[in-house]
Design an enzyme around this catalytic site. Structure first.
Site, PDB file in Angstrom:
ATOM      1  N   CYS A 104       0.854  -1.183   0.000  1.00  0.00           N
ATOM      2  CA  CYS A 104       0.000   0.000   0.000  1.00  0.00           C
ATOM      3  C   CYS A 104       0.891   1.234   0.000  1.00  0.00           C
ATOM      4  O   CYS A 104       1.538   1.536   1.004  1.00  0.00           O
ATOM      5  CB  CYS A 104      -0.921   0.009   1.208  1.00  0.00           C
ATOM      6  SG  CYS A 104      -1.961   1.476   1.225  1.00  0.00           S
ATOM      7  N   GLY A 105       0.929   1.929  -1.122  1.00  0.00           N
ATOM      8  CA  GLY A 105       1.809   3.085  -1.247  1.00  0.00           C
ATOM      9  C   GLY A 105       1.386   4.259  -0.397  1.00  0.00           C
ATOM     10  O   GLY A 105       2.229   4.926   0.216  1.00  0.00           O
ATOM     11  N   HIS A 106       0.078   4.554  -0.354  1.00  0.00           N
ATOM     12  CA  HIS A 106      -0.341   5.698   0.456  1.00  0.00           C
ATOM     13  C   HIS A 106      -0.023   5.452   1.923  1.00  0.00           C
ATOM     14  O   HIS A 106       0.320   6.377   2.668  1.00  0.00           O
ATOM     15  CB  HIS A 106      -1.836   6.000   0.241  1.00  0.00           C
ATOM     16  CG  HIS A 106      -2.758   5.359   1.221  1.00  0.00           C
ATOM     17  ND1 HIS A 106      -3.281   4.085   1.046  1.00  0.00           N
ATOM     18  CD2 HIS A 106      -3.256   5.796   2.409  1.00  0.00           C
ATOM     19  CE1 HIS A 106      -4.050   3.779   2.070  1.00  0.00           C
ATOM     20  NE2 HIS A 106      -4.060   4.795   2.916  1.00  0.00           N
ATOM     21  N   ASP A 269     -10.208   3.984  -3.700  1.00  0.00           N
ATOM     22  CA  ASP A 269      -9.071   4.739  -3.187  1.00  0.00           C
ATOM     23  C   ASP A 269      -9.287   6.220  -3.458  1.00  0.00           C
ATOM     24  O   ASP A 269      -9.532   6.625  -4.595  1.00  0.00           O
ATOM     25  CB  ASP A 269      -7.780   4.250  -3.856  1.00  0.00           C
ATOM     26  CG  ASP A 269      -6.529   4.686  -3.126  1.00  0.00           C
ATOM     27  OD1 ASP A 269      -6.560   5.717  -2.434  1.00  0.00           O
ATOM     28  OD2 ASP A 269      -5.503   3.988  -3.262  1.00  0.00           O
ATOM     29  N   GLY A 274      -0.638   4.623  -4.455  1.00  0.00           N
ATOM     30  CA  GLY A 274       0.818   4.534  -4.564  1.00  0.00           C
ATOM     31  C   GLY A 274       1.319   3.296  -5.266  1.00  0.00           C
ATOM     32  O   GLY A 274       2.188   3.365  -6.149  1.00  0.00           O
ATOM     33  N   SER A 275       0.787   2.126  -4.904  1.00  0.00           N
ATOM     34  CA  SER A 275       1.215   0.902  -5.587  1.00  0.00           C
ATOM     35  C   SER A 275       0.664   0.841  -7.000  1.00  0.00           C
ATOM     36  O   SER A 275       1.264   0.223  -7.890  1.00  0.00           O
ATOM     37  CB  SER A 275       0.788  -0.341  -4.789  1.00  0.00           C
ATOM     38  OG  SER A 275      -0.613  -0.337  -4.555  1.00  0.00           O
TER      39      SER A 275
END
Length: 354
Positions: A104-106, A269, A274-275
């Site tokens: 999870c990028g965020h 989202d 991010g991902s």
């Protein structure tokens, strides 16, 4: 009579169930609920084993924090755990409305700030303008770089991804209600299907979110039924996380390109994902639309928040020519809370409305 706020104590609750203390943040509008205390020990020799243990034995923690009445169907969470990797400062398990994710990028952008501010990493040297936070995610080790001043976080965070790659391009999928649709599948710590919203008769910038969500979910289910996903290292990572609808502007431009990600159980989202940005950059690089160190801006159709990203170097990953991607974004704190359970509450573990 004393004001209620002058008495810092918990309301009546089941003493056998510790309160779950959390810090809430958001990155580009997408929430992150970080568990500070109250979660039972998550057992396992590796991070993926810990994720399996939590799914099998502690899933009530996820449901209590993500679901109503304490959360909502689009809430996102993180449980911090020890990592078996010597270079990691912390390990993390990601929570959502359906279960657990590999990346999870965020959340990484938010956790970079959190780790520095809450003392989970060594204080940076005096005068340092950036601190390194190595975060062990289920997909692997991710390096976050946190802007700081006086040892405290401030400003954007950037991270360097695990190897990201295109798994399949120009895949023809039969999507109920939409016919044959051409999609791409790429990996950025999680696998996503990518399709231009225009191919579904939609506009990612103006169509109602509900309609975008329905279309993206239909694509996800169709890809799951018609295409088998394989990961070079682990079957635990070999699943389609969701679908990202784009504005179709994949060729390099200094103007932002817009997308929306629908993942897990129709979870939307709020950030540019991010991902998903990681995977989309890997896809654009694979197609020759983007060169190394060309920065692109990605805008969320939900909140208009922006992440930037670029492919910083090529790597080999299994049989794939992959790239390490740098993603940058801004996270903010929103509050703290302590969540309790009363023993006679029939909805103690939460619920979701469809």
């Amino acid at each position: 009579m004393a004001s209620p706020r002058a008495v810092p104590r918990l309301p009546p609750h089941d003493p056998r169930t510790p309160a779950l203390s959390v810090v809430d943040m958001h990155t580009g509008g997408e929430p992150l609920r970080i568990v500070l205390a109250g979660c039972p020990e998550v057992v396992g020799p590796t991070l993926l084993a810990k994720q399996r243990y939590m799914r099998q034995h502690l899933d009530h923690v996820r449901r209590r924090l993500m679901f109503e009445p304490r959360g909502h169907r689009d809430m996102y969470g993180a449980v911090l755990v020890p990592s078996e990797l010597p270079d990691a400062h912390l390990g993390v398990l990601f929570l959502h409305n359906e279960g657990y994710s590999s990346m999870c990028g965020h959340a990484v952008l938010a956790l970079g700030r959190f780790a520095l501010d809450f003392g989970l990493v060594p204080a940076p040297p005096a005068g340092a303008r950036e601190a390194l936070v190595n975060i062990h995610c289920p997909c692997g080790l991710v390096a976050a770089f946190v802007e700081c001043e006086g040892g405290r976080s401030g400003g954007p965070v950037r991270f360097h991804s695990v190897p990201a790659f295109a798994l399949a391009t120009d895949l023809l999928v039969d999507v109920p209600g939409h016919g044959k649709v051409v999609v791409d599948i790429a990996y950025g710590g999680a696998f996503y299907a990518f399709v231009s919203a225009e191919k579904l008769g939609l506009d990612v910038c103006s169509t109602k979110t509900r309609d975008l969500m329905d279309a993206a979910s239909a694509v996800t289910e169709a890809v799951k039924a018609q295409f088998k996903i394989n990961h070079p290292d682990s079957e635990d990572l070999a699943f389609l996380y969701g679908t990202i609808l784009t504005d179709g502007k994949d060729a390099y431009s200094e103007e932002p390109t817009t997308n929306i990600c629908v993942f897990a159980d129709e979870q939307v989202d709020r950030s540019p994902t991010g991902s998903g940005v990681t995977a989309r950059i890997a896809l654009q690089y694979h197609k020759g639309l983007l060169e190394l160190n060309q920065t692109r801006a990605f805008k969320s159709s939900a909140t208009r928040s922006v992440f930037t990203g670029k492919a910083v170097r090529e790597v080999k990953y299994g049989d794939f020519k992959a790239v390490i991607v740098e993603v940058s974004g801004q996270a903010h704190y929103t509050g703290t809370a302590s969540f309790i359970v009363e023993d006679d509450d029939p909805l103690r573990d939460g619920f979701l409305l469809k």
